[in-house]
Motif scaffolding. Structure first.
Motif, short mmCIF file in Angstrom:
data_model
loop_
_atom_site.label_atom_id
_atom_site.label_comp_id
_atom_site.label_asym_id
_atom_site.label_seq_id
_atom_site.Cartn_x
_atom_site.Cartn_y
_atom_site.Cartn_z
N ILE A 157 34.13 53.75 58.06
CA ILE A 157 35.50 53.78 57.53
C ILE A 157 35.62 53.08 56.17
CG2 ILE A 157 36.55 53.99 59.81
CD1 ILE A 157 37.22 50.98 59.61
N LYS A 158 34.54 52.54 55.66
CA LYS A 158 34.61 51.85 54.37
C LYS A 158 35.04 52.81 53.28
CE LYS A 158 31.26 48.18 55.33
NZ LYS A 158 29.93 47.60 55.02
N GLY A 159 35.91 52.34 52.42
CA GLY A 159 36.42 53.18 51.34
C GLY A 159 37.61 54.03 51.74
N LYS A 160 38.06 53.90 53.00
CA LYS A 160 39.21 54.67 53.49
C LYS A 160 40.25 53.75 54.13
CE LYS A 160 38.16 58.99 52.54
NZ LYS A 160 39.09 59.88 51.81
N ILE A 161 40.28 52.49 53.68
CA ILE A 161 41.13 51.46 54.29
C ILE A 161 42.23 51.07 53.30
CG2 ILE A 161 41.19 49.12 55.24
CD1 ILE A 161 38.16 49.49 55.84
N THR A 162 43.43 50.87 53.83
CA THR A 162 44.54 50.41 53.00
C THR A 162 45.24 49.23 53.68
OG1 THR A 162 46.55 51.09 51.82
CG2 THR A 162 46.24 51.97 54.04
N LEU A 163 45.91 48.41 52.89
CA LEU A 163 46.69 47.28 53.41
C LEU A 163 48.07 47.31 52.77
CD1 LEU A 163 43.54 46.28 53.16
CD2 LEU A 163 44.50 44.02 53.64
N VAL A 164 49.09 46.91 53.52
CA VAL A 164 50.42 46.75 52.92
C VAL A 164 50.38 45.53 51.99
CG1 VAL A 164 51.67 47.84 54.80
CG2 VAL A 164 51.23 45.38 54.91
N ASP A 208 48.56 49.12 49.23
CA ASP A 208 49.54 50.13 48.83
C ASP A 208 50.74 50.13 49.76
OD1 ASP A 208 50.84 52.40 47.95
OD2 ASP A 208 49.28 53.80 48.56
N TYR A 209 51.94 50.01 49.20
CA TYR A 209 53.15 50.04 50.02
C TYR A 209 53.43 51.44 50.56
CZ TYR A 209 57.92 49.19 51.57
OH TYR A 209 59.04 49.08 52.34
N GLY A 210 53.20 52.46 49.75
CA GLY A 210 53.53 53.82 50.15
C GLY A 210 52.39 54.51 50.86
N SER A 211 51.98 53.95 51.99
CA SER A 211 50.77 54.45 52.65
C SER A 211 51.03 55.45 53.77
CB SER A 211 49.98 53.26 53.22
OG SER A 211 50.77 52.53 54.14
N ILE A 212 52.29 55.66 54.17
CA ILE A 212 52.57 56.52 55.32
C ILE A 212 52.11 57.95 55.05
CG2 ILE A 212 54.36 57.49 56.80
CD1 ILE A 212 55.95 54.90 56.40
N GLU A 213 52.60 58.54 53.97
CA GLU A 213 52.25 59.93 53.68
C GLU A 213 50.75 60.10 53.39
OE1 GLU A 213 53.96 62.66 54.10
OE2 GLU A 213 55.60 61.41 54.87
N ASP A 219 44.18 60.59 53.41
CA ASP A 219 43.56 59.87 52.30
C ASP A 219 43.09 58.50 52.80
OD1 ASP A 219 44.16 61.94 50.52
OD2 ASP A 219 46.12 61.10 50.05
N TYR A 220 43.86 57.92 53.74
CA TYR A 220 43.50 56.67 54.40
C TYR A 220 43.21 56.97 55.86
CZ TYR A 220 46.17 54.78 50.40
OH TYR A 220 46.66 54.50 49.16
N TRP A 221 42.19 56.33 56.40
CA TRP A 221 41.84 56.51 57.81
C TRP A 221 42.24 55.28 58.64
CZ3 TRP A 221 36.07 58.35 57.05
CH2 TRP A 221 36.08 59.61 56.39
#
Length: 344
Positions: A157-164, A208-213, A219-221
């Motif tokens: 999953i590396k490279g496909k992670i996001t944080l608020v 990223d705040y706008g991560s839902i869509e 784009d994010y896993w």
């Protein structure tokens, strides 16, 4: 002399009346992005003949910095519980006495005499929820109930992670994963947290705040996310799940407060009372997909919220949830230093 004083007083009163007239019928709300039901705003506008303007922010620190700077023009702000004492201590909020408002009796008892605003003299509840892990189970088949996916992620999953981008929530989560307690100022522990986050950062795609869509579009896993956001994402992509980290996860509440320098105070008070009405509280929850603190609202909410796994915490993970308090200044300063380094 008396006539001149009288004329001056009348001129001042006329100017005051003009200012009131200009302010009447308006309400400026400073609030988290993508968090407010358009139908709720339309209903408030129609009910009170008030034009509402929403301005977005992406974190508690962004909101606080903007208001501290002055000249903002907002009437209402919606800070999280762990930031409310800061707003009060700095004299930024008006004591509106929600406890004396008509709809106050609808609040669930556990959310009335809260530590961050005892007796509710300044704030009313907006929404409350949890911070956990968004996981697209199409791409990750393992245990989703751990912060390991964020702070020590497996290769797949590396490279496909996001944080608020909310410092308090991210820091609390990282500290709990490292074995500490939220608001800790233990420098040895915090060095471990800092090193851990910097080591994990190359595996993150974004903060990223706008991560839902983007999660829906895959784009994010995986993400460090708020439960309502994950709920909304799952409704559009059934492969998405919400994990409750067994190491501990934050519980938060956002609250509606009126700013000390608000220009439309009476309209702001009307809004505080308005959102404590059960039907209106349900409108907020139906849009943002978070729980509220208003008794009687459940009968107006969508049926899919009743048993939603993002809203109803599994019994096995109830004890791991921790309501995040207002951290002492020393801890906040240390967190800010770490967060600044992580964001570089």
């Amino acid at each position: 002399m008396t006539l001149r004083i009288l004329a001056l007083m009348l001129a001042v009163l006329a100017l005051t009346d003009a200012r009131i007239a200009l302010a009447a019928g308006e309400l400026q709300i400073f609030i988290w992005a993508n968090y407010t039901s358009p139908d709720l705003i339309k209903k408030f506008e129609k009910t009170y003949d008030v034009k509402v303007t929403l301005t977005d922010y992406d974190s508690n620190d962004t909101a606080l910095a903007k208001v501290r700077a002055g000249g903002h023009g907002y009437d209402i702000v919606v800070p999280s519980a762990n930031y409310v004492p800061i707003w009060i201590a700095e004299g930024l909020l008006l004591e509106t006495r929600p406890d004396q408002m008509e709809n106050f009796h609808h609040l669930q008892p556990k959310w009335v005499n809260v530590e961050f605003d005892p007796g509710r003299r300044y704030t009313v509840p907006w929404q409350w929820g949890t911070v956990g892990v968004l996981v697209n189970t199409k791409y990750f088949k393992g245990d989703i109930n751990s912060w390991k996916l964020i702070f020590d992620p497996p290769d797949e999953i590396k490279g496909k992670i996001t944080l608020v981008p909310e410092m308090g929530d991210v820091m609390a989560s990282a500290i709990m994963f490292a074995g500490g307690e939220p608001c800790s100022s233990d420098r040895t522990l915090l060095k471990k947290v800092r090193d851990m986050m910097l080591a994990a950062k190359p595996s993150w795609l974004s903060i990223d705040y706008g991560s839902i869509e983007k999660s829906v579009q895959e784009d994010y896993w995986v993400g460090l996310e708020w439960n309502g956001g994950v709920f909304r994402a799952r409704l559009k992509n059934p492969a998405i799940r919400f994990g409750y980290p067994k190491e501990g996860y934050p519980i938060w509440m956002d609250n509606v407060a009126v700013l000390k320098d608000a220009k439309n105070v009476e309209n702001a008070k009307l809004f505080q009372n308005f959102v404590m009405d059960p039907e209106n509280a349900a409108m907020i929850s139906a849009f943002a997909r978070f729980a509220n603190a208003v008794d009687g609202s459940e009968k107006y909410m969508p049926g899919d919220m009743k048993d939603a796994p993002e809203i109803v915490i599994p019994k096995d993970f109830e004890a791991a949830g921790k309501f995040i308090p207002a951290c002492p200044p020393e801890a906040m300063d240390l967190y800010s230093r770490i967060w600044t380094e992580v964001l570089k």
